[in-house]
Structure formats: structure tokens, C-alpha cells
Design a protein around this motif. Structure first.
Motif, PDB file in Angstrom:
ATOM      1  N   VAL A  24      -9.554   4.962  -3.412  1.00 34.28           N
ATOM      2  CA  VAL A  24      -9.113   5.077  -4.822  1.00 34.28           C
ATOM      3  C   VAL A  24      -8.653   6.633  -5.148  1.00 34.28           C
ATOM      4  O   VAL A  24      -8.862   7.686  -4.498  1.00 34.28           O
ATOM      5  CB  VAL A  24     -10.258   4.857  -5.926  1.00 34.28           C
ATOM      6  N   THR A  25      -7.943   6.786  -6.310  1.00 36.14           N
ATOM      7  CA  THR A  25      -7.450   8.000  -6.747  1.00 36.14           C
ATOM      8  C   THR A  25      -7.783   7.930  -8.415  1.00 36.14           C
ATOM      9  O   THR A  25      -7.286   6.969  -9.203  1.00 36.14           O
ATOM     10  CB  THR A  25      -5.990   7.971  -6.710  1.00 36.14           C
ATOM     11  N   ASP A  61      -6.005   1.793  -7.263  1.00 35.51           N
ATOM     12  CA  ASP A  61      -6.343   1.431  -5.744  1.00 35.51           C
ATOM     13  C   ASP A  61      -5.200   2.016  -5.172  1.00 35.51           C
ATOM     14  O   ASP A  61      -4.136   2.632  -5.652  1.00 35.51           O
ATOM     15  CB  ASP A  61      -6.567  -0.060  -5.735  1.00 35.51           C
ATOM     16  N   ALA A  62      -5.021   1.807  -3.953  1.00 33.46           N
ATOM     17  CA  ALA A  62      -3.933   2.184  -2.888  1.00 33.46           C
ATOM     18  C   ALA A  62      -2.609   1.678  -3.312  1.00 33.46           C
ATOM     19  O   ALA A  62      -1.867   2.067  -2.772  1.00 33.46           O
ATOM     20  CB  ALA A  62      -4.374   1.818  -1.569  1.00 33.46           C
ATOM     21  N   THR A  63      -2.642   0.469  -4.207  1.00 32.83           N
ATOM     22  CA  THR A  63      -1.318  -0.025  -4.632  1.00 32.83           C
ATOM     23  C   THR A  63      -1.069   0.681  -6.123  1.00 32.83           C
ATOM     24  O   THR A  63       0.242   0.132  -6.622  1.00 32.83           O
ATOM     25  CB  THR A  63      -1.364  -1.491  -5.038  1.00 32.83           C
ATOM     26  N   ALA A  64      -1.756   1.628  -6.486  1.00 31.89           N
ATOM     27  CA  ALA A  64      -1.393   2.226  -7.809  1.00 31.89           C
ATOM     28  C   ALA A  64      -1.698   1.390  -9.080  1.00 31.89           C
ATOM     29  O   ALA A  64      -1.366   1.603 -10.100  1.00 31.89           O
ATOM     30  CB  ALA A  64       0.026   2.720  -7.954  1.00 31.89           C
ATOM     31  N   ALA A  65      -2.609   0.067  -8.959  1.00 32.68           N
ATOM     32  CA  ALA A  65      -2.965  -0.558  -9.860  1.00 32.68           C
ATOM     33  C   ALA A  65      -4.361   0.001 -10.590  1.00 32.68           C
ATOM     34  O   ALA A  65      -5.093   0.457  -9.679  1.00 32.68           O
ATOM     35  CB  ALA A  65      -3.280  -2.107  -9.468  1.00 32.68           C
ATOM     36  N   VAL A  66      -4.449  -0.069 -11.820  1.00 35.31           N
ATOM     37  CA  VAL A  66      -5.509   0.528 -12.308  1.00 35.31           C
ATOM     38  C   VAL A  66      -6.780  -0.428 -12.259  1.00 35.31           C
ATOM     39  O   VAL A  66      -6.757  -1.673 -12.611  1.00 35.31           O
ATOM     40  CB  VAL A  66      -5.274   0.735 -13.934  1.00 35.31           C
ATOM     41  N   ILE A  67      -8.009   0.010 -11.709  1.00 37.25           N
ATOM     42  CA  ILE A  67      -9.113  -0.759 -11.463  1.00 37.25           C
ATOM     43  C   ILE A  67     -10.168  -0.179 -12.359  1.00 37.25           C
ATOM     44  O   ILE A  67     -11.103  -0.877 -12.564  1.00 37.25           O
ATOM     45  CB  ILE A  67      -9.467  -0.789 -10.186  1.00 37.25           C
ATOM     46  N   ALA A  83       2.700   9.402  -7.981  1.00 38.74           N
ATOM     47  CA  ALA A  83       3.996   9.458  -8.641  1.00 38.74           C
ATOM     48  C   ALA A  83       4.260   8.248  -9.527  1.00 38.74           C
ATOM     49  O   ALA A  83       4.939   8.216 -10.771  1.00 38.74           O
ATOM     50  CB  ALA A  83       5.045   9.500  -7.736  1.00 38.74           C
ATOM     51  N   THR A  84       3.492   7.081  -9.271  1.00 42.96           N
ATOM     52  CA  THR A  84       3.523   5.931  -9.992  1.00 42.96           C
ATOM     53  C   THR A  84       2.842   5.801 -11.303  1.00 42.96           C
ATOM     54  O   THR A  84       3.216   5.339 -12.305  1.00 42.96           O
ATOM     55  CB  THR A  84       3.251   4.988  -9.023  1.00 42.96           C
ATOM     56  N   VAL A 113       0.785  -1.073   0.004  1.00 41.65           N
ATOM     57  CA  VAL A 113       0.005   0.133   0.043  1.00 41.65           C
ATOM     58  C   VAL A 113       1.017   1.186  -0.058  1.00 41.65           C
ATOM     59  O   VAL A 113       1.604   1.375   1.015  1.00 41.65           O
ATOM     60  CB  VAL A 113      -0.915  -0.003   1.263  1.00 41.65           C
ATOM     61  N   LEU A 114       0.680   2.204  -0.955  1.00 42.58           N
ATOM     62  CA  LEU A 114       1.427   3.508  -1.022  1.00 42.58           C
ATOM     63  C   LEU A 114       0.614   4.545  -0.423  1.00 42.58           C
ATOM     64  O   LEU A 114      -0.403   4.576  -0.258  1.00 42.58           O
ATOM     65  CB  LEU A 114       1.585   3.449  -2.676  1.00 42.58           C
ATOM     66  N   THR A 115       1.453   5.447  -0.200  1.00 44.12           N
ATOM     67  CA  THR A 115       1.140   6.783   0.249  1.00 44.12           C
ATOM     68  C   THR A 115       0.287   7.521  -0.865  1.00 44.12           C
ATOM     69  O   THR A 115       0.547   7.052  -2.177  1.00 44.12           O
ATOM     70  CB  THR A 115       2.039   7.615   0.856  1.00 44.12           C
TER      71      THR A 115
END
Length: 358
Positions: A154-155, A214-220, A58-59, A50-52
Motif C-alpha cells: 500500500v501507499t 493499493d498497487a493499482t492506485a485504487a483507494v482502499i 503519479a496517478t 499493477v503499477l510501479t
């Protein structure tokens, strides 16, 4: 697409099996049966990191492009998700709808590219582009586990307001499997979309086609619609409500486009142009508009005429005509039948021209 590597693996597997079958069985001396040793269980995969929020952005940002689609009358800003280093890009269909030219700027290397349309599905608002001359582009990480839970952080990242600068909108999943009627901020056209992810982040015009991660920067998902308004004179909604196409849905269409497989909703390659807009009529598809200098205009089709047959297939509605056009390409020759305003049946054979994606 089957690759030489796949063929090689198959051949090697066949050769190995044949070799085993042809080998003589080993000779075993009489004695007690060999003991069976249990193999240790494979260790579970490590939990996702889990990333900030700053690390997520940034990812993700280097793996997106900003898009500008020019229809000749208006420019539409949007966003795209880079899927391959050589520039296959996923975006929304409504971003490139009607575009004569599409340009893209990579946020990974800052380079500008001309984008070609590989294919699209307007009913699910997905389009696939390829950037001319692209190479070694950073690519997005797609979620392997597409199970989405209400409350997940999510972002949404995109070209908000078309400024060419990536903007992140953070929020949470508020619902899944949603159905909406989306209105284009460009031409006011409407499209009914199903199975969407609902979030409470403020997705804005220009974010369309960008990644929801998601919180790991993977596209959902692919950002598609939102109730945030770009007019500063209007009050902001008390509760932002935005929607994204799930990434597994979008990638099904991407795979189909890259395989070159046309269906009832997926078009491959350049878009054919007939040159009319139509609506439903009891007899077929009534012509509302004819563009000057198009194949329909050259054939003598006029406003008020009713198209009843397209290349031997009866036309009973405007949707029928649209579906027949999806499988066609510029240069195709088709036979048309229609009733003119006097009630006389007319027919001709026309050659479809190249038009903007629709």
C-alpha cells in the motif's frame, strides 16, 4: 438520488415489456423442435494492472487536495480525496473539527478553493466537503474489490507536516478490523475508532484525510492516525504503525451525506451552536463551560448547571445532548430545561446559531 435518466430507463423498460406482451406470438410450422445452442461464457475480466511505486504516486496525486482549516486560534493541515469533478471531497472529521474557514488547493490544477462542509460523522472520523466553483477536477479511483489482505503493498499519500507538498509513504497491510483510541495532534481530544486498516507506513500529521491506495492506485482507505511523530527531537518509532478508515465505510457515510439523510451519528449541513461544553452527571449533562455571547449564555445558563431536557427529550448524559444536536441546524428553535446551582429548575426557548463543525 434518483435521476431523470433512471426514470427514463424505467419507463422504457415498462414500454418494452408492454410491447412484448401485446405482440401476437409468432406462428411455428410443425416440425422437429429447435435445437438449443449454448451461449459461450463471458470472458473473465482482465487482471488489474499493477503499477510501479512512481506510477502509483503519479496517478493518485492529481486527485487529492491539501487542506487548511482555520479555527481562529489554530490552523490544522490535512488532505482530501476528490470524488467528483465538481469538487466533492472526502476527508477526516478531525481535520475540519472547529474550523471557521477551510481552504483547499487542488494538486491536479493548482487552484485554491473555499471548502464548505456538506456533512460529517465524528464517531467514524469522516467528513464530506464541497469546493466552491470547482469543475473538471481529476477524481480518485476507488477500489471495487474492498477485500484487503495482510501483506498487501500500500501507499499512503498526503500533505505530510502541512507543507502543501504531497509526500508518499509506502508499506504493507499488517492487520484489519482494528480498534484504536486516536488523539488529535491539534487539541488533544480523543476518539475511539473501529474497523480500521493497520499498515506499517509512516503516516504523519497532515496526511489525515488522504488516500491509502493499493498497487493499482485504487483507494482502499482514508489515512486517519499514525504513531509517527513530527517532533525531530523525539526518536522515530522502530515500527511505524498507522491506520485508515476502509473506503467502503467512508463511502457509506459520503452517500448518506449527499442524500441528506441525518442519523444518530451523521450530521448534514451547517453545524448548530448552543454554546456549552458538558460532562456526565447523575441528573443529566453538567455544564463545564459557557461561551460568551452564545444562545446558552444569553439564556442565563452558567457553569455548574445541569441540562435535563432538550426540546421535550430527557437528557441523561453528555452523549444524549450531543445526539440531540446532531439532527439540529442553525435557526432551529428548541426548548431547554436545566437545574441551576441552587437546585431550582429553569426553562426557556432558544434559537440555535451557526457554529463550527464538531
Amino acid at each position: 438520488m434518483t435521476t431523470p435518466r433512471a426514470a427514463t430507463v424505467l419507463a422504457v423498460a415498462t414500454a418494452v415489456i408492454g410491447s412484448l406482451l401485446l405482440s401476437a406470438p409468432p406462428v411455428r410450422e410443425p416440425g422437429p423442435p429447435a435445437a438449443t445452442v449454448a451461449q459461450p461464457a463471458a470472458p473473465p475480466p482482465p487482471p488489474p494492472v499493477v503499477l510501479t511505486p512512481a506510477e502509483v504516486e503519479a496517478t493518485v496525486i492529481p486527485a487529492i487536495v491539501t487542506l487548511v482549516a482555520d479555527s481562529g486560534l489554530v490552523e490544522t493541515a490535512g488532505t482530501g480525496i476528490v470524488l467528483t469533478p465538481d469538487g466533492v471531497v472526502l476527508t477526516n472529521h478531525h481535520v475540519i473539527d472547529g474550523a471557521l474557514d477551510i481552504s483547499a488547493v487542488s494538486l491536479g490544477n493548482g487552484a485554491e478553493y473555499v471548502a464548505d462542509v456538506l456533512g460529517y460523522d465524528s464517531s467514524r472520523d469522516v467528513a464530506v466537503l464541497r469546493l466552491q466553483g470547482a469543475g473538471d477536477l481529476p477524481v480518485a479511483t476507488l477500489a471495487k474489490d474492498t477485500t484487503i489482505g495482510i501483506g498487501d503493498p500500500v501507499t499512503a499519500v498526503g500533505n505530510a507536516e502541512g507543507g502543501g507538498v504531497p509526500v508518499a509513504a509506502r508499506g504493507f497491510v499488517t492487520d484489519v478490523g482494528q480498534t484504536i483510541t486516536a488523539r488529535s495532534s491539534t487539541d488533544g481530544s480523543r476518539n475511539r475508532l473501529n474497523g480500521l486498516i493497520q499498515i506499517d507506513a509512516a503516516v504523519r500529521p497532515g496526511d489525515s484525510g488522504g488516500p491509502l491506495v493499493d498497487a493499482t492506485a485504487a483507494v482502499i482507505g482514508v489515512n486517519t492516525a499514525g504513531n509517527a511523530d513530527s517532533d525531530p527531537a523525539k526518536p522515530a518509532p522502530t515500527q511505524p504503525r498507522s491506520y485508515a478508515v476502509p473506503i467502503d465505510t467512508a463511502m457509506t457515510i459520503v452517500d448518506q451525506v449527499r442524500a441528506g439523510t441525518t442519523s444518530a451519528t451523521v450530521h448534514i449541513g451547517d453545524t448548530p451552536l448552543l454554546g456549552i461544553s458538558v460532562t456526565d452527571d447523575d441528573r443529566g449533562a453538567e455544564v463545564l463551560w459557557v461561551s460568551i455571547g452564545t444562545p446558552a449564555d444569553d439564556a442565563g445558563i452558567e457553569i455548574g448547571d445541569v441540562v435535563t431536557e432538550f426540546d421535550g427529550t430527557p437528557i441523561r448524559s453528555s452523549d444524549d445532548l450531543s445526539e440531540r444536536m446532531i439532527a439540529r441546524h442553525p435557526g432551529d428553535e428548541v426548548a431547554l430545561r436545566w437545574f441551576d446551582q441552587t437546585g431550582r429548575q429553569r426553562s426557556t426557548t432558544i434559537v440555535l446559531e451557526k457554529g463550527p463543525p464538531r
